[in-house]
Write an enzyme that holds these catalytic residues in place. Structure first.
Site, PDB file in Angstrom:
ATOM      1  N   CYS A  21       0.835  -1.202   0.000  1.00 19.86           N
ATOM      2  CA  CYS A  21       0.000   0.000   0.000  1.00 19.86           C
ATOM      3  C   CYS A  21       0.876   1.261   0.000  1.00 19.86           C
ATOM      4  O   CYS A  21       1.500   1.581  -1.004  1.00 19.86           O
ATOM      5  CB  CYS A  21      -0.978  -0.041   1.165  1.00 19.86           C
ATOM      6  SG  CYS A  21      -2.372   1.099   0.987  1.00 19.86           S
ATOM      7  N   HIS A  47      -3.408  -5.012   0.709  1.00 15.21           N
ATOM      8  CA  HIS A  47      -2.730  -5.522   1.906  1.00 15.21           C
ATOM      9  C   HIS A  47      -2.803  -7.048   1.938  1.00 15.21           C
ATOM     10  O   HIS A  47      -3.750  -7.620   2.516  1.00 15.21           O
ATOM     11  CB  HIS A  47      -3.384  -4.954   3.170  1.00 15.21           C
ATOM     12  CG  HIS A  47      -3.042  -3.534   3.455  1.00 15.21           C
ATOM     13  ND1 HIS A  47      -2.079  -3.167   4.380  1.00 15.21           N
ATOM     14  CD2 HIS A  47      -3.541  -2.376   2.938  1.00 15.21           C
ATOM     15  CE1 HIS A  47      -1.996  -1.841   4.423  1.00 15.21           C
ATOM     16  NE2 HIS A  47      -2.871  -1.342   3.560  1.00 15.21           N
ATOM     17  N   GLU A  66      -1.143  -9.063   3.739  1.00 16.45           N
ATOM     18  CA  GLU A  66      -0.978  -9.590   5.095  1.00 16.45           C
ATOM     19  C   GLU A  66      -2.303  -9.716   5.837  1.00 16.45           C
ATOM     20  O   GLU A  66      -2.409 -10.476   6.808  1.00 16.45           O
ATOM     21  CB  GLU A  66      -0.003  -8.713   5.895  1.00 16.45           C
ATOM     22  CG  GLU A  66      -0.565  -7.394   6.402  1.00 16.45           C
ATOM     23  CD  GLU A  66      -0.531  -6.263   5.399  1.00 16.45           C
ATOM     24  OE1 GLU A  66      -0.466  -5.092   5.825  1.00 16.45           O
ATOM     25  OE2 GLU A  66      -0.582  -6.522   4.179  1.00 16.45           O
TER      26      GLU A  66
END
Length: 219
Positions: free
Chosen positions: A94, A193, A195
Site C-alpha cells: 500500500c 494488503h 498480510e
C-alpha cells in the site's frame, strides 16, 4: 531476517499481521520504525509497510493539507535506498508500494475517489475487488492466474510509474494495483494488503517468495 517498516505511533496492525505472514512463510520478522532503526545490511529482506499518506512535497512539490509523518517518510526512503543498493528482496505494501514508486522518480494520485466508476470507494479489509494481472509479469507467475480478488484500504495510488518499474496489475477502473522491477531480483509493490488476507494461498505466495529469495541470497 525480514525487516518490516512502520510508524512509531498508532496501533501496529501492519506489524502484527505482517510478522505473522513472514513467520508463516518461514522467515524471522524484525520490526523497523524511525525509533527502532536496524541497518538493512543486517537483514535479508525488507517489507515497506502501509500507513499514513506520503507527504506530497516528495513527489509533487505541493505542501498538501493532510496528516503526514515526515520522520517516517525520511526513514523509509533511506531503507528503500539501502535495500536497492544492497540488492535486498523488497515487498512494498500500500503506502510502501507508493513510496517505492516515489523513490524511483514516480508520482501519485493524491485522491482516487473521483476516478472510481466500476470500483467503490468503501474501504474493505476482505478481498472484494478484482485484480487483473499483466501476463508475463513476476506477479502473474506467483499468483498463477490472470485475475484474483484483493482488498482495498487506500485512496491514493501510483500515477506516473518510476524509472525501471513496470505495472503488473490494475483494478477494473485501470488504477495501478501492483508494480515490480524486472531484472532486479524480488521487488514487488502491492496497493492492497496481502498480510490481512492470509487465508488466501495466492496472497501467502508473496511472502513465501520474499523469504525464499532472502534465504537464497544468504546461502
Amino acid at each position: 531476517m525480514i525487516g518490516i517498516t512502520g510508524p512509531d505511533k498508532h496501533i501496529a496492525w501492519g506489524w502484527w499481521f505482517g510478522s505473522l505472514a513472514v513467520r508463516m512463510a518461514g522467515g524471522l520478522p524484525v520490526r523497523l520504525t524511525p525509533g527502532r532503526a536496524t541497518r538493512v545490511g543486517q537483514l535479508d529482506g525488507v517489507i515497506i509497510g502501509g500507513g499514513d499518506d506520503i507527504d506530497p512535497q516528495l513527489y509533487a512539490g505541493d505542501p498538501g493539507t493532510g496528516h503526514y509523518d515526515a520522520e517516517r517518510d525520511r526513514f523509509e526512503l533511506a531503507v528503500i535506498d539501502a535495500a536497492l543498493k544492497e540488492r535486498r528482496p523488497m515487498l512494498g505494501i500500500c503506502r510502501g508500494a507508493q513510496l517505492i514508486n516515489v523513490a524511483h522518480g514516480g508520482d501519485l494520485f493524491a485522491d482516487l475517489r473521483p476516478m472510481r466508476v466500476q470500483t467503490g470507494n468503501r474501504r474493505l479489509i476482505l478481498p472484494r475487488k478484482t485484480l487483473n494481472i499483466r501476463r508475463g509479469s513476476r506477479l502473474a507467475k506467483l499468483i498463477g492466474q490472470p485475475q484474483t480478488r484483493i482488498n482495498s484500504l487506500h485512496h491514493q495510488a501510483v500515477r506516473r510509474v518510476g524509472r525501471g518499474l513496470q505495472v503488473s496489475g490494475r483494478d477494473l477502473d485501470g488504477i495501478v494495483q501492483a508494480i515490480e522491477k524486472p531484472g532486479r531480483g524480488f521487488l514487488i509493490g502491492t496497493q492492497w494488503h496481502p498480510e490481512y488476507i492470509p487465508q488466501r494461498g495466492t496472497q501467502r505466495r508473496l511472502f513465501k517468495e520474499l523469504v525464499r529469495e532472502a534465504a537464497r541470497l544468504r546461502s
